[in-house]
Design a protein around this motif. Structure first.
Motif, PDB file in Angstrom:
ATOM      1  N   SER A 271      44.978  17.205  20.088  1.00 35.38           N
ATOM      2  CA  SER A 271      45.197  18.283  20.262  1.00 35.38           C
ATOM      3  C   SER A 271      44.856  19.326  20.374  1.00 35.38           C
ATOM      4  O   SER A 271      44.816  20.461  19.279  1.00 35.38           O
ATOM      5  N   GLU A 272      43.692  19.944  21.370  1.00 32.72           N
ATOM      6  CA  GLU A 272      42.857  20.961  21.011  1.00 32.72           C
ATOM      7  C   GLU A 272      43.648  22.353  20.814  1.00 32.72           C
ATOM      8  O   GLU A 272      44.269  22.494  22.105  1.00 32.72           O
ATOM      9  N   PRO A 273      42.990  23.197  20.067  1.00 39.31           N
ATOM     10  CA  PRO A 273      43.701  24.613  20.333  1.00 39.31           C
ATOM     11  C   PRO A 273      43.378  24.997  21.063  1.00 39.31           C
ATOM     12  O   PRO A 273      42.009  24.538  21.844  1.00 39.31           O
ATOM     13  N   LEU A 274      44.075  26.070  22.075  1.00 40.74           N
ATOM     14  CA  LEU A 274      44.307  27.259  23.257  1.00 40.74           C
ATOM     15  C   LEU A 274      43.732  27.617  22.749  1.00 40.74           C
ATOM     16  O   LEU A 274      42.837  28.557  23.024  1.00 40.74           O
ATOM     17  N   ALA A 275      43.584  28.317  21.634  1.00 45.09           N
ATOM     18  CA  ALA A 275      43.315  30.253  21.502  1.00 45.09           C
ATOM     19  C   ALA A 275      41.944  30.065  21.304  1.00 45.09           C
ATOM     20  O   ALA A 275      41.374  29.100  20.870  1.00 45.09           O
ATOM     21  N   ALA A 276      40.769  31.413  21.756  1.00 45.82           N
ATOM     22  CA  ALA A 276      40.421  32.034  21.408  1.00 45.82           C
ATOM     23  C   ALA A 276      39.263  30.687  22.501  1.00 45.82           C
ATOM     24  O   ALA A 276      38.102  30.643  21.812  1.00 45.82           O
ATOM     25  N   THR A 277      39.808  30.294  23.796  1.00 46.54           N
ATOM     26  CA  THR A 277      39.581  30.113  24.895  1.00 46.54           C
ATOM     27  C   THR A 277      38.878  30.603  26.267  1.00 46.54           C
ATOM     28  O   THR A 277      38.339  30.419  27.043  1.00 46.54           O
ATOM     29  N   ALA A 278      39.613  31.859  26.053  1.00 44.36           N
ATOM     30  CA  ALA A 278      39.747  32.431  27.368  1.00 44.36           C
ATOM     31  C   ALA A 278      38.212  32.600  27.892  1.00 44.36           C
ATOM     32  O   ALA A 278      37.329  32.771  27.411  1.00 44.36           O
ATOM     33  N   ALA A 279      37.747  32.800  29.280  1.00 46.12           N
ATOM     34  CA  ALA A 279      36.209  33.051  29.464  1.00 46.12           C
ATOM     35  C   ALA A 279      36.575  35.305  29.371  1.00 46.12           C
ATOM     36  O   ALA A 279      37.408  36.073  29.316  1.00 46.12           O
ATOM     37  N   VAL A 280      34.783  35.162  28.862  1.00 45.24           N
ATOM     38  CA  VAL A 280      35.528  37.146  28.514  1.00 45.24           C
ATOM     39  C   VAL A 280      34.701  37.857  29.518  1.00 45.24           C
ATOM     40  O   VAL A 280      33.717  37.523  29.688  1.00 45.24           O
TER      41      VAL A 280
ATOM     42  N   ALA B  43      23.877  37.783  45.491  1.00 41.98           N
ATOM     43  CA  ALA B  43      23.936  39.240  44.840  1.00 41.98           C
ATOM     44  C   ALA B  43      24.798  39.525  44.298  1.00 41.98           C
ATOM     45  O   ALA B  43      24.307  40.267  43.141  1.00 41.98           O
ATOM     46  N   LEU B  44      26.231  39.992  44.122  1.00 35.47           N
ATOM     47  CA  LEU B  44      27.631  40.004  43.882  1.00 35.47           C
ATOM     48  C   LEU B  44      27.217  39.297  42.601  1.00 35.47           C
ATOM     49  O   LEU B  44      27.386  40.384  41.296  1.00 35.47           O
ATOM     50  N   GLU B  45      26.971  37.928  42.298  1.00 29.96           N
ATOM     51  CA  GLU B  45      26.579  37.164  40.978  1.00 29.96           C
ATOM     52  C   GLU B  45      25.353  38.308  40.553  1.00 29.96           C
ATOM     53  O   GLU B  45      25.576  38.505  38.973  1.00 29.96           O
ATOM     54  N   ALA B  46      24.396  38.229  41.103  1.00 35.42           N
ATOM     55  CA  ALA B  46      23.471  39.290  40.154  1.00 35.42           C
ATOM     56  C   ALA B  46      23.286  40.344  40.182  1.00 35.42           C
ATOM     57  O   ALA B  46      23.118  41.149  38.570  1.00 35.42           O
ATOM     58  N   ALA B  47      24.262  41.111  40.365  1.00 35.77           N
ATOM     59  CA  ALA B  47      24.303  42.552  40.697  1.00 35.77           C
ATOM     60  C   ALA B  47      25.687  42.391  38.896  1.00 35.77           C
ATOM     61  O   ALA B  47      25.861  43.647  38.483  1.00 35.77           O
ATOM     62  N   ALA B  48      26.303  41.357  38.972  1.00 37.12           N
ATOM     63  CA  ALA B  48      27.628  41.476  37.941  1.00 37.12           C
ATOM     64  C   ALA B  48      26.866  40.905  36.367  1.00 37.12           C
ATOM     65  O   ALA B  48      27.264  41.269  35.719  1.00 37.12           O
ATOM     66  N   ALA B  49      25.985  40.579  36.598  1.00 41.05           N
ATOM     67  CA  ALA B  49      25.051  39.855  35.493  1.00 41.05           C
ATOM     68  C   ALA B  49      24.699  40.643  34.492  1.00 41.05           C
ATOM     69  O   ALA B  49      24.553  42.097  34.230  1.00 41.05           O
ATOM     70  N   GLY B  50      25.262  40.860  32.943  1.00 43.44           N
ATOM     71  CA  GLY B  50      25.321  41.515  31.601  1.00 43.44           C
ATOM     72  C   GLY B  50      25.566  42.745  31.577  1.00 43.44           C
ATOM     73  O   GLY B  50      25.592  43.636  30.562  1.00 43.44           O
ATOM     74  N   THR B  51      27.050  43.083  33.180  1.00 43.18           N
ATOM     75  CA  THR B  51      27.563  43.735  32.442  1.00 43.18           C
ATOM     76  C   THR B  51      29.468  44.191  32.336  1.00 43.18           C
ATOM     77  O   THR B  51      29.847  44.868  31.823  1.00 43.18           O
ATOM     78  N   GLY B  52      29.651  42.687  31.583  1.00 43.45           N
ATOM     79  CA  GLY B  52      30.968  42.741  31.362  1.00 43.45           C
ATOM     80  C   GLY B  52      31.739  41.841  32.532  1.00 43.45           C
ATOM     81  O   GLY B  52      32.680  42.072  32.841  1.00 43.45           O
ATOM     82  N   VAL B  53      31.539  42.524  34.166  1.00 44.32           N
ATOM     83  CA  VAL B  53      31.880  41.967  35.301  1.00 44.32           C
ATOM     84  C   VAL B  53      31.745  40.375  35.378  1.00 44.32           C
ATOM     85  O   VAL B  53      30.845  39.765  35.810  1.00 44.32           O
TER      86      VAL B  53
ATOM     87  N   CYS C 229      42.825  36.930  25.326  1.00 43.39           N
ATOM     88  CA  CYS C 229      42.685  37.944  26.512  1.00 43.39           C
ATOM     89  C   CYS C 229      41.416  38.558  26.431  1.00 43.39           C
ATOM     90  O   CYS C 229      40.228  38.216  25.935  1.00 43.39           O
ATOM     91  N   SER C 230      41.188  38.181  28.037  1.00 43.88           N
ATOM     92  CA  SER C 230      39.265  38.314  28.774  1.00 43.88           C
ATOM     93  C   SER C 230      38.848  39.187  28.436  1.00 43.88           C
ATOM     94  O   SER C 230      37.513  39.407  28.012  1.00 43.88           O
ATOM     95  N   GLY C 231      39.369  39.969  27.585  1.00 49.76           N
ATOM     96  CA  GLY C 231      38.751  42.030  27.365  1.00 49.76           C
ATOM     97  C   GLY C 231      38.129  41.531  25.923  1.00 49.76           C
ATOM     98  O   GLY C 231      37.416  42.837  25.768  1.00 49.76           O
ATOM     99  N   TRP C 232      38.777  40.558  25.217  1.00 48.06           N
ATOM    100  CA  TRP C 232      37.857  40.226  23.894  1.00 48.06           C
ATOM    101  C   TRP C 232      36.829  38.959  24.622  1.00 48.06           C
ATOM    102  O   TRP C 232      36.892  38.448  25.097  1.00 48.06           O
ATOM    103  N   GLU C 233      35.519  38.932  23.001  1.00 53.44           N
ATOM    104  CA  GLU C 233      35.264  38.527  22.577  1.00 53.44           C
ATOM    105  C   GLU C 233      36.314  37.428  21.662  1.00 53.44           C
ATOM    106  O   GLU C 233      36.784  37.203  21.043  1.00 53.44           O
TER     107      GLU C 233
END
Length: 300
Positions: free
Chosen positions: A12-21, A51-61, A215-219
């Motif tokens: 019964s592991e909670p689902l809440a607060a497990t979304a990818a950020v 290169a796409l992964e590197a470009a996204a690193a640290g940007t929130g993308v 929501c993934s938009g929130w930490e």
């Protein structure tokens, strides 16, 4: 056969607060099979993927590959790649789309701007109903293939939403998992019936808290706080809640949740380790994944 999803459900592991950020998702169509690390293990040029992964690193993308539900033989080329870009911070979200002949063109994007919510004029605005993204990458975790692919196929056959398979949404043990645009809420442990309920609710501008991972938009502390307020108030409208969070020491956060109508709440959240140990993914050793527990919800 025991799977990580079976164990998680039994505990019964909670689902809440497990979304990818991720404040913004960059989703690139790529037909054919996917490896566990799909950006470098697919028919997408591996150098472009890295290169796409590197470009996204640290940007929130967050970059992921998508494909239409169905068979994915090696012989299916992708002559033109559909691209979806979605900013998912509540109240400031948008979805844009375009087609590119070569995904290398995406390296010209301003990733920092995308992560901050500026689409810089990319593509055109998405019009139409919700977009369902179902995790199906069995090379990463077998639960995603066993549970995700049938769900994606049934939703696509139902025909009332745009449906894609996606390489990775995080949280294999909550399979089948689905991210829904335009609002960026992730859901877990879905059935075809509950997934259709989620899509219908999304089209009407609502969240379904029972199956929501956040929501993934929130930490993650913010995801936990928002979920707690929704449970306490019965509020399901999207984009009516915004929040701010600050560390409060000792693995705790104080999150202020604001309603569009002027109400507000202070939510005390603490990070804890899940007990007992369980595998976070099939084939991995048992561990104690982090969870976010709500200690209190106070109206202000």
């Amino acid at each position: 056969m025991s799977t990580c999803a079976t164990v998680s459900r039994e505990l019964s592991e909670p689902l809440a607060a497990t979304a990818a950020v991720a404040t913004t998702w960059l989703l690139v169509e790529q037909n054919g099979p996917w490896g566990a690390k799909a950006l470098g293990e697919s028919h997408l040029d591996a150098a472009v993927g890295r290169a796409l992964e590197a470009a996204a690193a640290g940007t929130g993308v967050r970059v992921a590959l998508i494909r239409r539900p169905g068979r994915h033989a090696d012989c299916l080329p992708t002559a033109r790649h559909e691209v979806l870009v979605a900013h998912t911070v509540p109240g400031r979200g948008w979805v844009r789309r375009a087609g590119v002949a070569d995904p290398a063109e995406l390296l010209e994007l301003d990733f920092a701007a995308l992560g901050a919510g500026d689409h810089t004029g990319f593509g055109t605005e998405h019009v139409g109903g919700p977009v369902a993204l179902v995790c199906t990458n069995g090379r990463r975790d077998r639960c995603c293939a066993l549970l995700g692919r049938p769900l994606a196929a049934e939703l696509a056959a139902a025909g009332h939403s745009e449906v894609w398979e996606v390489t990775h949404l995080g949280g294999h043990r909550f399979s089948p998992t689905m991210l829904v645009l335009p609002y960026g809420y992730a859901y877990g442990r879905l059935t075809p019936e509950t997934a259709k309920e989620v899509l219908a609710a999304t089209a009407a501008g609502h969240v379904v808290p029972e199956w929501s991972r956040g929501c993934s938009g929130w930490e993650r502390p913010g995801q936990a706080a928002e979920h707690a307020v929704r449970l306490a108030t019965g509020e399901t409208g999207v984009d009516v809640l915004t929040l701010t969070q600050r560390p409060d020491g000792g693995g705790r956060w104080l999150v202020t949740v604001l309603h569009r109508d002027g109400r507000s709440w202070e939510v005390d959240v603490i990070e804890a380790a899940s007990e007992p140990a369980r595998p976070e993914s099939c084939g991995k050793a048992a561990g104690r994944p982090s969870r976010m527990d709500v200690l209190s919800v106070r109206g202000v």
